[in-house]
Design a protein around this motif. Sequence first.
Motif, PDB file in Angstrom:
ATOM      1  N   LYS A   1       1.008  -1.336   0.100  1.00 54.45           N
ATOM      2  CA  LYS A   1       0.093  -0.169   0.057  1.00 54.45           C
ATOM      3  C   LYS A   1       0.841   1.136  -0.018  1.00 54.45           C
ATOM      4  O   LYS A   1       1.763   1.438   0.689  1.00 54.45           O
ATOM      5  CB  LYS A   1      -0.937  -0.027   1.294  1.00 54.45           C
ATOM      6  CG  LYS A   1      -1.684   1.128   1.408  1.00 54.45           C
ATOM      7  CD  LYS A   1      -2.585   0.979   2.578  1.00 54.45           C
ATOM      8  CE  LYS A   1      -3.154   2.411   2.862  1.00 54.45           C
ATOM      9  NZ  LYS A   1      -4.134   2.405   3.946  1.00 54.45           N
ATOM     10  N   ASN A   3       1.411   4.824   0.878  1.00 55.13           N
ATOM     11  CA  ASN A   3       1.002   5.926   2.163  1.00 55.13           C
ATOM     12  C   ASN A   3       0.741   7.223   1.331  1.00 55.13           C
ATOM     13  O   ASN A   3       0.336   8.059   2.066  1.00 55.13           O
ATOM     14  CB  ASN A   3       1.820   5.973   3.120  1.00 55.13           C
ATOM     15  CG  ASN A   3       1.780   4.525   4.049  1.00 55.13           C
ATOM     16  OD1 ASN A   3       0.708   4.101   3.995  1.00 55.13           O
ATOM     17  ND2 ASN A   3       2.805   4.131   4.698  1.00 55.13           N
ATOM     18  N   GLU A   7      -7.124   5.943  -1.035  1.00 56.38           N
ATOM     19  CA  GLU A   7      -7.633   4.959  -1.491  1.00 56.38           C
ATOM     20  C   GLU A   7      -8.905   5.244  -2.015  1.00 56.38           C
ATOM     21  O   GLU A   7      -9.574   6.564  -1.365  1.00 56.38           O
ATOM     22  CB  GLU A   7      -7.828   3.707  -0.707  1.00 56.38           C
ATOM     23  CG  GLU A   7      -6.395   3.352  -0.020  1.00 56.38           C
ATOM     24  CD  GLU A   7      -5.861   1.945  -0.214  1.00 56.38           C
ATOM     25  OE1 GLU A   7      -6.889   1.179  -0.672  1.00 56.38           O
ATOM     26  OE2 GLU A   7      -4.879   1.492  -0.366  1.00 56.38           O
ATOM     27  N   LEU A   8      -9.643   4.850  -2.905  1.00 59.85           N
ATOM     28  CA  LEU A   8     -10.869   5.158  -3.218  1.00 59.85           C
ATOM     29  C   LEU A   8     -11.919   5.132  -2.383  1.00 59.85           C
ATOM     30  O   LEU A   8     -12.671   6.144  -2.218  1.00 59.85           O
ATOM     31  CB  LEU A   8     -11.487   4.032  -4.502  1.00 59.85           C
ATOM     32  CG  LEU A   8     -12.717   4.342  -5.085  1.00 59.85           C
ATOM     33  CD1 LEU A   8     -13.057   5.634  -5.522  1.00 59.85           C
ATOM     34  CD2 LEU A   8     -13.073   3.258  -6.126  1.00 59.85           C
ATOM     35  N   GLU A   9     -12.038   4.201  -1.334  1.00 62.29           N
ATOM     36  CA  GLU A   9     -12.842   4.225  -0.249  1.00 62.29           C
ATOM     37  C   GLU A   9     -12.672   5.333   0.735  1.00 62.29           C
ATOM     38  O   GLU A   9     -13.880   6.033   1.234  1.00 62.29           O
ATOM     39  CB  GLU A   9     -13.106   2.820   0.523  1.00 62.29           C
ATOM     40  CG  GLU A   9     -13.724   1.762  -0.308  1.00 62.29           C
ATOM     41  CD  GLU A   9     -14.893   2.015  -0.755  1.00 62.29           C
ATOM     42  OE1 GLU A   9     -15.877   2.415   0.183  1.00 62.29           O
ATOM     43  OE2 GLU A   9     -15.205   2.129  -1.842  1.00 62.29           O
ATOM     44  N   GLU A  10     -11.472   5.818   0.841  1.00 59.35           N
ATOM     45  CA  GLU A  10     -11.403   6.945   1.783  1.00 59.35           C
ATOM     46  C   GLU A  10     -11.769   8.255   1.079  1.00 59.35           C
ATOM     47  O   GLU A  10     -12.631   8.878   1.746  1.00 59.35           O
ATOM     48  CB  GLU A  10      -9.839   6.797   2.013  1.00 59.35           C
ATOM     49  CG  GLU A  10      -9.527   8.124   3.102  1.00 59.35           C
ATOM     50  CD  GLU A  10      -8.086   8.152   3.272  1.00 59.35           C
ATOM     51  OE1 GLU A  10      -7.817   9.292   3.900  1.00 59.35           O
ATOM     52  OE2 GLU A  10      -7.460   7.339   3.077  1.00 59.35           O
ATOM     53  N   ASN A 103      -4.169  13.768   1.717  1.00 65.41           N
ATOM     54  CA  ASN A 103      -5.213  13.062   2.485  1.00 65.41           C
ATOM     55  C   ASN A 103      -6.468  13.561   2.603  1.00 65.41           C
ATOM     56  O   ASN A 103      -7.206  13.127   3.694  1.00 65.41           O
ATOM     57  CB  ASN A 103      -4.575  12.194   3.828  1.00 65.41           C
ATOM     58  CG  ASN A 103      -3.992  13.307   4.529  1.00 65.41           C
ATOM     59  OD1 ASN A 103      -4.156  14.626   4.380  1.00 65.41           O
ATOM     60  ND2 ASN A 103      -3.366  12.954   5.553  1.00 65.41           N
TER      61      ASN A 103
END
Length: 120
Positions: A1, A3, A7-10, A103
Amino acid sequence: KNNNIMELEEIRTQLMVQMSTDVDLWSDVFSNTNPGNYGINDWDISINDIDFYVDIPNKAIIFKNILLTADLILGGSRNEDSIDFKYNEIANGKGVFDFISKNKVQISKLDIDINLDLYK
């Protein structure tokens, strides 16, 4: 992963939470309606995540079947000149988002397919 990459879900979660909690987004939606400006006393939105799509390369969101409920204020800016209006409707729409940081994402525009014309 990696950092450094969200990610798409986030991304989806952040955008859905923002749609559910950011009154400024909805103030803009309700301010640009027919027959005129609406104030918002209270509002709520229900989004089913299976009906919420994120297009990362185009920084776009597409959603359908959201339940929008609101307690709108129509008419004058003084309480005695205004009318409370209970509104609820299933709506579809789309939006645009930006990456604010590595983020964090932020919705910059929402277009909702709803009819707020009270004289319909």
